[in-house]
Design a protein around this motif. Structure first.
Motif, PDB file in Angstrom:
ATOM      1  N   ALA A  33       3.652   1.351  -1.577  1.00  0.00           N
ATOM      2  CA  ALA A  33       4.334   1.391  -2.873  1.00  0.00           C
ATOM      3  C   ALA A  33       3.397   1.767  -4.015  1.00  0.00           C
ATOM      4  O   ALA A  33       3.782   2.490  -4.919  1.00  0.00           O
ATOM      5  CB  ALA A  33       4.979   0.030  -3.166  1.00  0.00           C
ATOM      6  N   VAL A  34       2.179   1.248  -3.989  1.00  0.00           N
ATOM      7  CA  VAL A  34       1.251   1.504  -5.103  1.00  0.00           C
ATOM      8  C   VAL A  34      -0.134   1.833  -4.538  1.00  0.00           C
ATOM      9  O   VAL A  34      -0.456   1.447  -3.424  1.00  0.00           O
ATOM     10  CB  VAL A  34       1.127   0.278  -6.044  1.00  0.00           C
ATOM     11  CG1 VAL A  34       2.412   0.037  -6.775  1.00  0.00           C
ATOM     12  CG2 VAL A  34       0.687  -0.948  -5.283  1.00  0.00           C
ATOM     13  N   PRO A  35      -0.956   2.534  -5.331  1.00  0.00           N
ATOM     14  CA  PRO A  35      -2.324   2.778  -4.883  1.00  0.00           C
ATOM     15  C   PRO A  35      -3.054   1.446  -4.681  1.00  0.00           C
ATOM     16  O   PRO A  35      -2.827   0.491  -5.432  1.00  0.00           O
ATOM     17  CB  PRO A  35      -2.947   3.560  -6.038  1.00  0.00           C
ATOM     18  CG  PRO A  35      -1.799   4.126  -6.799  1.00  0.00           C
ATOM     19  CD  PRO A  35      -0.672   3.174  -6.620  1.00  0.00           C
ATOM     20  N   ALA A  88       0.829  -1.207   0.000  1.00  0.00           N
ATOM     21  CA  ALA A  88       0.000   0.000   0.000  1.00  0.00           C
ATOM     22  C   ALA A  88       0.863   1.257   0.000  1.00  0.00           C
ATOM     23  O   ALA A  88       0.464   2.302  -0.510  1.00  0.00           O
ATOM     24  CB  ALA A  88      -0.926   0.002   1.203  1.00  0.00           C
TER      25      ALA A  88
END
Lengths: 400, 292
Positions: A223-225, A221
């Motif tokens: 690191a990326v949406p 979470a």
């Protein structure tokens, strides 16, 4: 220092779902359980097709015992008739010295029946029964030849006598000829849909809850949406499920072609193509709910209860497809999600109006879009709550 | 530079983080200390965007932080977590790619870090089969995999033996370089040894923040005096000091009006002195006083 130069990876953010999808696929493909179950299904389909072919439409070569030339002629003439009723079948006479010897051959199973002259024509002698198509063929040939010789004796023109007596057959739905095979195909469609959808649905749910349970979700979470993770899981598992369905359909088609069932193959071909399209729509529609089932759970054990809605949504149409009457099927075959399973089955059985197929497709596209959006919201609210299981209604009330 | 600006987070009626503001400067290790439940983890999760704040914001170089920028932070959560059944090199590559690295670059970096942690020959092993210490190393590698521009580490030293703590500290100092680094810890001696800056949190509020040296300086000047022989009780009679403790020939005093050199002169004039040394306040004292 310019912020613009520091904002490069918007494309990378957008591409993150592909990396997630790739992991879903490679992880699954490396699992032994996945490979073995796929192999088992392929073998099952081939076995079903081959067995059906062997037990069902196998041509029969009848041998009929006779004691005179006249009866032998009838049997030879009947060979054409049985060939017409049962493709590839034939009948040939075998001459015996006596009726008793011929009857003994019937008892021993050496011949299928015996044709002997009787006082008022012929008698067909069987052991405990006589195959109906053989019996019908012998009767009609014997009757025709008797008629011909009688007519000659009486000096009557047989053709004139028979004028106006011909009854020919015209079928409105010639494809329905193999309706048994089509119903079996429809059932196999529904069964494979159910198995594949549940298998890969559970894979999505497990994949999500594993990330919660191992707490790696916190790193992901950051690191990326969160949505990118959802899209990746949906995409990866849809590709896998689709690949499995296509592989199974192609296996079935190849098996049908190899066993010479080309007629059946061409008649269910469109239904098979529709099946693949409907499968994708139905699977995507439910994929979000499977992911939510994973994000509501906090441990693997919770999945039993959180996946219940998904299981019911899949099992209900399965039950309907197997048990319900035509009227009910027609209606639910146009309802969202449910129709994804039932419409292809109806298409395989034949005789579905085109407008109903179009309605079912549209309803499914809209249904899938709405369901996935709804699921994405619940997923976003619940994914980071790792401490305990959350109920569906509780999740609806949570704020974003 | 990472600015935490008036961050608050409420759960229902209770305010877990209450108007927290501090700065993590580049090239300075910033320690984040506080009792259990003080709100350290909640604050760190808000910095990473894993949790959205009730109010306040996180700023990077003076501007509200973007998702793309956050992706270039390195994060080690309090609850450690990686894929237990995945090969360690594979998961590092996966995480690097999520952060936007190309596959080839991600692979190169993963092996570089594993080699650094002496795990090069375990690259193909699944995480589960590693010892806890090695799993912790992989976890740190996961936080460093994408060459982050700032590091936020929640309790990076917990569960490590003293040797591993030193190795980890050296690595962090090297990796952090001139980047902002914020880490939380319960081990005050460690924080004292490693940190340049300190933020003390108590019941969701910042009670002290600044350079460790400055924070120490806010206390009174304290000296330890040891006489060669005799009882130090007479020191109580000197003026301009406050006596904290007398134990035989040893006295612990705070300056209270006089200067260190005047005090030393006064003591030496009465007899031989074997020790006269300033006592730096240990962090634990600063901490206890701050959260009182």
């Amino acid at each position: 220092m310019s912020t613009l130069t520091r904002e490069p990876s918007d494309t990378a953010v957008r591409g993150a779902w592909r990396v997630v999808a790739e992991r879903e696929i490679t992880t699954r493909v490396h699992e032994k359980a996945f490979r073995y179950s796929l192999l088992a299904m392929v073998v099952g389909i081939v076995a079903t097709v081959v067995l059906t072919s062997i037990l069902g439409g196998r041509p029969t070569d009848y041998t009929v015992g006779v004691v005179d030339q006249q009866a032998a002629g009838v049997v030879t003439a009947a060979s054409d008739v049985v060939d017409r009723t049962d493709d590839g079948s034939s009948a040939k006479p075998r001459t015996f010295d006596s009726v008793a010897a011929a009857e003994q051959a019937v008892r021993d199973g050496d011949v299928d029946a015996v044709l002997v002259a009787s006082d008022d024509g012929y008698e067909v002698v069987g052991d405990d029964k006589v195959d109906s198509s053989l019996s019908a063929a012998l009767s009609s040939v014997a009757a025709t030849s008797a008629l011909e010789s009688n007519a000659q004796e009486q000096g009557v023109d047989l053709a004139e006598l028979q004028a106006g007596a011909t009854v020919s057959e015209r079928l409105l739905d010639p494809d329905a000829e193999d309706s048994g095979a089509r119903q079996l195909t429809a059932f196999v469609f529904v069964l494979l849909f159910y198995i594949t959808a549940v298998t890969f649905g559970m894979t999505i749910a497990q994949s999500v809850v594993q990330e919660k349970e191992s707490r790696v979700v916190e790193i992901l979470a950051a690191a990326v949406p969160i949505r990118a993770m959802l899209w990746g899981k949906i995409a990866g598992n849809t590709v896998l499920a689709l690949a499995q369905i296509v592989l199974l359909v192609v296996t079935g088609a190849v098996a049908l072609a190899a066993t010479g069932e080309t007629e059946l193959l061409s008649s269910i071909g469109p239904a098979a193509a529709g099946y693949v399209v409907f499968f994708v729509l139905g699977f995507v529609a439910l994929s979000g709910l499977w992911a939510v089932a994973g994000s509501l759970a906090s441990r693997q054990e919770d999945l039993g209860s959180t996946t219940m809605p998904g299981q019911i949504i899949l099992f209900a149409p399965y039950l309907i497809a197997v048990t319900a009457g035509e009227g009910v099927k027609t209606i639910v075959s146009m309802a969202p999600v449910v129709s994804a399973m039932i419409m292809p089955a109806r298409m395989a059985e034949g005789g579905v109006p085109a407008w109903q197929i179009v309605v079912a497709l549209l309803v499914n596209v809209v249904g899938a879009a709405l369901l996935v959006r709804f699921a994405a919201r619940l997923y976003g609210r619940t994914l980071m709550r790792t401490e305990r299981r959350i109920g569906f209604t509780e999740a609806m009330r949570l704020r974003d | 530079m990472l600015d935490i600006s008036h961050l608050s987070r409420a759960y229902g009626d209770s305010l877990v983080v209450d108007d927290v503001s501090f700065t993590v400067k580049p090239g300075r290790m910033t320690g984040f200390v506080g009792a259990n439940g003080a709100g350290k983890t909640t604050t760190m999760r808000m910095i990473l965007g894993v949790l959205s704040p009730t109010s306040g914001e996180v700023r990077w170089d003076g501007l509200p932080i973007s998702t793309a920028q956050r992706r270039r932070f390195g994060y080690m959560p309090e609850e450690r977590g990686l894929y237990p059944r995945m090969k360690i090199a594979d998961q590092l590559v996966f995480l690097a790619r999520l952060h936007g690295l190309e596959k080839a670059e991600a692979t190169r970096r993963a092996h570089e870090l594993l080699d650094h942690f002496d795990l090069g020959d375990r690259a193909g092993d699944v995480l589960d089969t590693l010892s806890l210490g090695n799993q912790q190393r992989v976890q740190i590698a996961a936080a460093l995999i994408h060459r982050p521009e700032a590091l936020v580490l929640d309790e990076p030293f917990s569960g490590l033996d003293p040797v591993a703590v030193d190795a980890m500290a050296a690595l962090l100092a090297k990796e952090a370089g001139d980047k902002p680094l914020l880490f939380s810890s319960h081990q005050l001696d460690l924080v004292e040894r490693l940190c340049d800056d300190l933020v003390i949190l108590s019941q969701g509020r910042v009670v002290a923040a600044g350079a460790v040296d400055d924070l120490r300086g806010t206390g009174p000047d304290r000296f330890r005096i040891r006489l060669e022989t005799g009882d130090a009780a007479w020191i109580r009679d000197l003026r301009g000091i406050r006596v904290r403790d007398i134990d035989g020939p040893t006295a612990l005093v705070d300056l209270d009006g006089t200067t260190a050199s005047d005090l030393l002169a006064a003591v030496v004039s009465r007899g031989p002195v074997v020790e006269f040394s300033p006592v730096r306040q240990p962090l634990s004292t600063i901490f206890r006083e701050a959260i009182r």
